[in-house]
Write a protein that holds these residues in place. Structure first.
Motif, PDB file in Angstrom:
ATOM      1  N   ILE A  33       6.330  -4.620   6.653  1.00  0.00           N
ATOM      2  CA  ILE A  33       6.217  -3.519   6.482  1.00  0.00           C
ATOM      3  C   ILE A  33       4.778  -2.976   6.584  1.00  0.00           C
ATOM      4  CG2 ILE A  33       6.528  -1.297   4.777  1.00  0.00           C
ATOM      5  CD1 ILE A  33       8.847  -2.905   3.533  1.00  0.00           C
ATOM      6  N   GLU A  34       4.370  -2.079   7.230  1.00  0.00           N
ATOM      7  CA  GLU A  34       3.049  -1.714   7.488  1.00  0.00           C
ATOM      8  C   GLU A  34       2.573  -0.681   6.798  1.00  0.00           C
ATOM      9  OE1 GLU A  34       2.349  -1.683  11.818  1.00  0.00           O
ATOM     10  OE2 GLU A  34       2.326  -4.017  11.919  1.00  0.00           O
ATOM     11  N   MET A  35       1.434  -0.484   6.308  1.00  0.00           N
ATOM     12  CA  MET A  35       0.691   0.818   5.668  1.00  0.00           C
ATOM     13  C   MET A  35      -0.282   1.323   6.872  1.00  0.00           C
ATOM     14  SD  MET A  35      -0.371  -1.600   2.648  1.00  0.00           S
ATOM     15  CE  MET A  35       0.637  -1.772   0.912  1.00  0.00           C
ATOM     16  N   ARG A  36       0.222   2.492   7.218  1.00  0.00           N
ATOM     17  CA  ARG A  36      -0.412   3.161   8.341  1.00  0.00           C
ATOM     18  C   ARG A  36      -1.154   4.430   7.820  1.00  0.00           C
ATOM     19  NH1 ARG A  36      -0.886   0.680  13.020  1.00  0.00           N
ATOM     20  NH2 ARG A  36       0.936  -0.645  13.579  1.00  0.00           N
ATOM     21  N   PHE A  61       3.766  -6.565   3.262  1.00  0.00           N
ATOM     22  CA  PHE A  61       3.213  -5.480   3.112  1.00  0.00           C
ATOM     23  C   PHE A  61       1.818  -5.632   3.702  1.00  0.00           C
ATOM     24  CE2 PHE A  61       6.453  -4.630  -0.123  1.00  0.00           C
ATOM     25  CZ  PHE A  61       6.765  -3.374   0.034  1.00  0.00           C
ATOM     26  N   THR A  62       1.520  -5.025   4.928  1.00  0.00           N
ATOM     27  CA  THR A  62       0.266  -5.208   5.469  1.00  0.00           C
ATOM     28  C   THR A  62      -0.443  -3.745   5.722  1.00  0.00           C
ATOM     29  OG1 THR A  62       0.838  -7.231   6.599  1.00  0.00           O
ATOM     30  CG2 THR A  62      -1.081  -6.429   7.564  1.00  0.00           C
ATOM     31  N   ASN A  63      -1.955  -3.850   5.271  1.00  0.00           N
ATOM     32  CA  ASN A  63      -2.503  -2.380   5.484  1.00  0.00           C
ATOM     33  C   ASN A  63      -3.084  -2.523   6.903  1.00  0.00           C
ATOM     34  OD1 ASN A  63      -3.965  -0.196   5.637  1.00  0.00           O
ATOM     35  ND2 ASN A  63      -5.259  -1.071   3.753  1.00  0.00           N
ATOM     36  N   ARG A  64      -2.579  -1.633   7.743  1.00  0.00           N
ATOM     37  CA  ARG A  64      -2.910  -1.478   9.131  1.00  0.00           C
ATOM     38  C   ARG A  64      -3.695  -0.118   9.221  1.00  0.00           C
ATOM     39  NH1 ARG A  64      -2.570  -6.500  10.568  1.00  0.00           N
ATOM     40  NH2 ARG A  64      -0.772  -7.372  10.860  1.00  0.00           N
ATOM     41  N   ASP A  65      -4.147   0.318   8.227  1.00  0.00           N
ATOM     42  CA  ASP A  65      -4.857   1.692   8.208  1.00  0.00           C
ATOM     43  C   ASP A  65      -6.367   1.485   8.283  1.00  0.00           C
ATOM     44  OD1 ASP A  65      -6.132   3.967   7.538  1.00  0.00           O
ATOM     45  OD2 ASP A  65      -4.675   4.872   6.273  1.00  0.00           O
ATOM     46  N   PRO A  66      -7.030   1.745   9.244  1.00  0.00           N
ATOM     47  CA  PRO A  66      -8.608   1.057   9.106  1.00  0.00           C
ATOM     48  C   PRO A  66      -9.237   1.818   8.321  1.00  0.00           C
ATOM     49  CG  PRO A  66      -8.015   2.188  11.332  1.00  0.00           C
ATOM     50  CD  PRO A  66      -6.712   2.240  10.443  1.00  0.00           C
ATOM     51  N   GLY A  67      -8.843   3.138   7.745  1.00  0.00           N
ATOM     52  CA  GLY A  67      -9.873   4.077   6.815  1.00  0.00           C
ATOM     53  C   GLY A  67      -9.193   3.977   5.582  1.00  0.00           C
ATOM     54  N   SER A  69      -7.614   2.082   1.601  1.00  0.00           N
ATOM     55  CA  SER A  69      -7.143   0.972   0.692  1.00  0.00           C
ATOM     56  C   SER A  69      -5.639   1.779   0.588  1.00  0.00           C
ATOM     57  CB  SER A  69      -7.888   0.874  -0.327  1.00  0.00           C
ATOM     58  OG  SER A  69      -9.063   0.297  -0.059  1.00  0.00           O
ATOM     59  N   HIS A  70      -4.792   0.828   0.277  1.00  0.00           N
ATOM     60  CA  HIS A  70      -3.132   1.059  -0.131  1.00  0.00           C
ATOM     61  C   HIS A  70      -2.666   0.123  -1.113  1.00  0.00           C
ATOM     62  CE1 HIS A  70      -3.080   4.389   2.942  1.00  0.00           C
ATOM     63  NE2 HIS A  70      -3.214   3.380   3.920  1.00  0.00           N
ATOM     64  N   THR A  71      -1.620   0.530  -1.745  1.00  0.00           N
ATOM     65  CA  THR A  71      -0.873  -0.242  -2.548  1.00  0.00           C
ATOM     66  C   THR A  71       0.589  -0.209  -2.218  1.00  0.00           C
ATOM     67  OG1 THR A  71      -0.257   1.019  -4.439  1.00  0.00           O
ATOM     68  CG2 THR A  71      -2.498   0.087  -4.569  1.00  0.00           C
ATOM     69  N   ALA A  72       1.335  -1.276  -2.492  1.00  0.00           N
ATOM     70  CA  ALA A  72       2.757  -1.150  -2.577  1.00  0.00           C
ATOM     71  C   ALA A  72       3.126  -1.379  -3.993  1.00  0.00           C
ATOM     72  CB  ALA A  72       3.309  -2.198  -1.477  1.00  0.00           C
ATOM     73  N   THR A  73       3.606  -0.657  -4.769  1.00  0.00           N
ATOM     74  CA  THR A  73       3.881  -0.686  -6.229  1.00  0.00           C
ATOM     75  C   THR A  73       5.288  -0.139  -6.416  1.00  0.00           C
ATOM     76  OG1 THR A  73       1.670  -0.133  -6.266  1.00  0.00           O
ATOM     77  CG2 THR A  73       3.028   0.042  -8.428  1.00  0.00           C
ATOM     78  N   ALA A  74       6.132  -0.876  -7.306  1.00  0.00           N
ATOM     79  CA  ALA A  74       7.422  -0.651  -7.539  1.00  0.00           C
ATOM     80  C   ALA A  74       7.404   0.542  -8.679  1.00  0.00           C
ATOM     81  CB  ALA A  74       8.240  -1.801  -7.999  1.00  0.00           C
ATOM     82  N   GLN A 102      -5.346  -6.783   4.987  1.00  0.00           N
ATOM     83  CA  GLN A 102      -4.984  -7.364   3.861  1.00  0.00           C
ATOM     84  C   GLN A 102      -3.502  -7.474   3.547  1.00  0.00           C
ATOM     85  OE1 GLN A 102      -7.321  -6.544   0.665  1.00  0.00           O
ATOM     86  NE2 GLN A 102      -8.674  -8.277   0.815  1.00  0.00           N
ATOM     87  N   SER A 103      -2.883  -8.527   3.254  1.00  0.00           N
ATOM     88  CA  SER A 103      -1.323  -8.272   3.057  1.00  0.00           C
ATOM     89  C   SER A 103      -0.750  -9.020   1.714  1.00  0.00           C
ATOM     90  CB  SER A 103      -0.462  -9.278   4.008  1.00  0.00           C
ATOM     91  OG  SER A 103      -0.780  -8.964   5.359  1.00  0.00           O
ATOM     92  N   PHE A 104       0.306  -8.245   1.259  1.00  0.00           N
ATOM     93  CA  PHE A 104       0.902  -8.681  -0.040  1.00  0.00           C
ATOM     94  C   PHE A 104       2.457  -9.062   0.316  1.00  0.00           C
ATOM     95  CE2 PHE A 104       3.765  -7.188  -3.473  1.00  0.00           C
ATOM     96  CZ  PHE A 104       3.196  -7.965  -4.558  1.00  0.00           C
ATOM     97  N   GLU A 105       3.014 -10.080  -0.435  1.00  0.00           N
ATOM     98  CA  GLU A 105       4.262 -10.577  -0.011  1.00  0.00           C
ATOM     99  C   GLU A 105       5.256 -10.425  -1.375  1.00  0.00           C
ATOM    100  OE1 GLU A 105       4.502 -14.265   1.898  1.00  0.00           O
ATOM    101  OE2 GLU A 105       3.807 -13.507   3.644  1.00  0.00           O
ATOM    102  N   ILE A 106       6.533 -10.009  -1.295  1.00  0.00           N
ATOM    103  CA  ILE A 106       7.176 -10.175  -2.504  1.00  0.00           C
ATOM    104  C   ILE A 106       8.726 -10.444  -1.756  1.00  0.00           C
ATOM    105  CG2 ILE A 106       7.827  -7.784  -2.273  1.00  0.00           C
ATOM    106  CD1 ILE A 106       7.586  -9.530  -5.562  1.00  0.00           C
ATOM    107  N   THR A 107       9.649 -11.364  -2.845  1.00  0.00           N
ATOM    108  CA  THR A 107      10.883 -11.748  -2.214  1.00  0.00           C
ATOM    109  C   THR A 107      11.905 -11.032  -3.251  1.00  0.00           C
ATOM    110  OG1 THR A 107      10.141 -13.582  -1.495  1.00  0.00           O
ATOM    111  CG2 THR A 107      12.682 -13.584  -2.072  1.00  0.00           C
ATOM    112  N   LEU A 108      12.848 -10.065  -2.701  1.00  0.00           N
ATOM    113  CA  LEU A 108      13.695  -9.282  -3.364  1.00  0.00           C
ATOM    114  C   LEU A 108      15.022 -10.022  -3.312  1.00  0.00           C
ATOM    115  CD1 LEU A 108      12.885  -5.526  -2.175  1.00  0.00           C
ATOM    116  CD2 LEU A 108      11.858  -7.019  -4.249  1.00  0.00           C
ATOM    117  N   THR A 109      15.587 -10.365  -4.510  1.00  0.00           N
ATOM    118  CA  THR A 109      17.060 -11.031  -4.477  1.00  0.00           C
ATOM    119  C   THR A 109      17.962 -10.031  -5.307  1.00  0.00           C
ATOM    120  OG1 THR A 109      16.086 -11.877  -6.815  1.00  0.00           O
ATOM    121  CG2 THR A 109      15.726 -13.107  -4.727  1.00  0.00           C
ATOM    122  N   ALA A 110      17.648  -9.449  -6.318  1.00  0.00           N
ATOM    123  CA  ALA A 110      18.702  -8.562  -6.832  1.00  0.00           C
ATOM    124  C   ALA A 110      19.266  -7.488  -5.813  1.00  0.00           C
ATOM    125  CB  ALA A 110      18.250  -7.785  -8.133  1.00  0.00           C
TER     126      ALA A 110
END
Length: 176
Positions: A33-36, A61-67, A69-74, A102-110
């Motif tokens: 999933i990219e952050m754009r 989650f990878t930030n592909r927005d050059p301008g 910073s982003h988060t991926a937050t539940a 930069q990237s962040f990984e999470i594994t979803l099981t439920a």
């Protein structure tokens, strides 16, 4: 070189069946999933914004927005006191600020519906929805009916669970 014969394959399959675990459960997949964002920053989004995956899938989650910073937050009470919008048995996550590339990984099981957002850009409707499994899965939890904790714009930006299940992936440009 050792040859694998049918007995070994059957024995392995039998052991798997005895454990009650299908063979495909051992194959863990990864989805990006990219952050754009546009070059001037007037539009920002997750790509895809809606995604259907199997339980056990790892999301990167990878930030592909050059301008920006982003988060991926539940959405979860443990993170900034937000109303829970992920399955009760799921572990909440917060990537913290990701700089470009930069990237962040999470594994979803439920199994169930997971809504997430970008902390600094939630009010610009930088949100996403992941559907893990299907409503037929044991322990499935649909999306939260709570609307008090999110704006109407954010709610409107989240794709419908049925649309995600029907297409597998929804991109922002597909919704225009």
């Amino acid at each position: 070189m050792r040859r694998i014969n049918r007995r070994v394959i059957l024995l392995g399959g039998g052991a798997t069946a005895a454990l009650g675990v299908p063979l495909f459960a051992f194959a863990q997949t990864q989805v990006d999933i990219e952050m754009r964002g546009t070059s001037r920053g007037e539009r920002i989004w997750f790509d895809p914004i809606g995604l259907a995956v199997a339980p056990g899938t790892t999301l990167r989650f990878t930030n592909r927005d050059p301008g920006n910073s982003h988060t991926a937050t539940a959405y979860h009470p443990e993170i900034f006191g937000r109303t829970r919008r992920i399955p009760e048995s799921a572990r909440p996550w917060d990537s913290d600020f990701l700089l470009p590339d930069q990237s962040f990984e999470i594994t979803l099981t439920a199994p169930g519906v997971y809504d997430y957002y970008c902390v600094p850009h939630e009010m610009a409707a930088m949100v996403g929805r992941i559907v893990v499994g299907t409503p037929d899965d044991a322990g499935w939890e649909g999306s939260s009916g709570d609307r008090d904790d999110i704006s109407a714009d954010v709610l409107a930006a989240l794709p419908a669970v049925e649309a995600i299940l029907a297409s597998g992936s929804i991109r922002v440009e597909d919704r225009s």
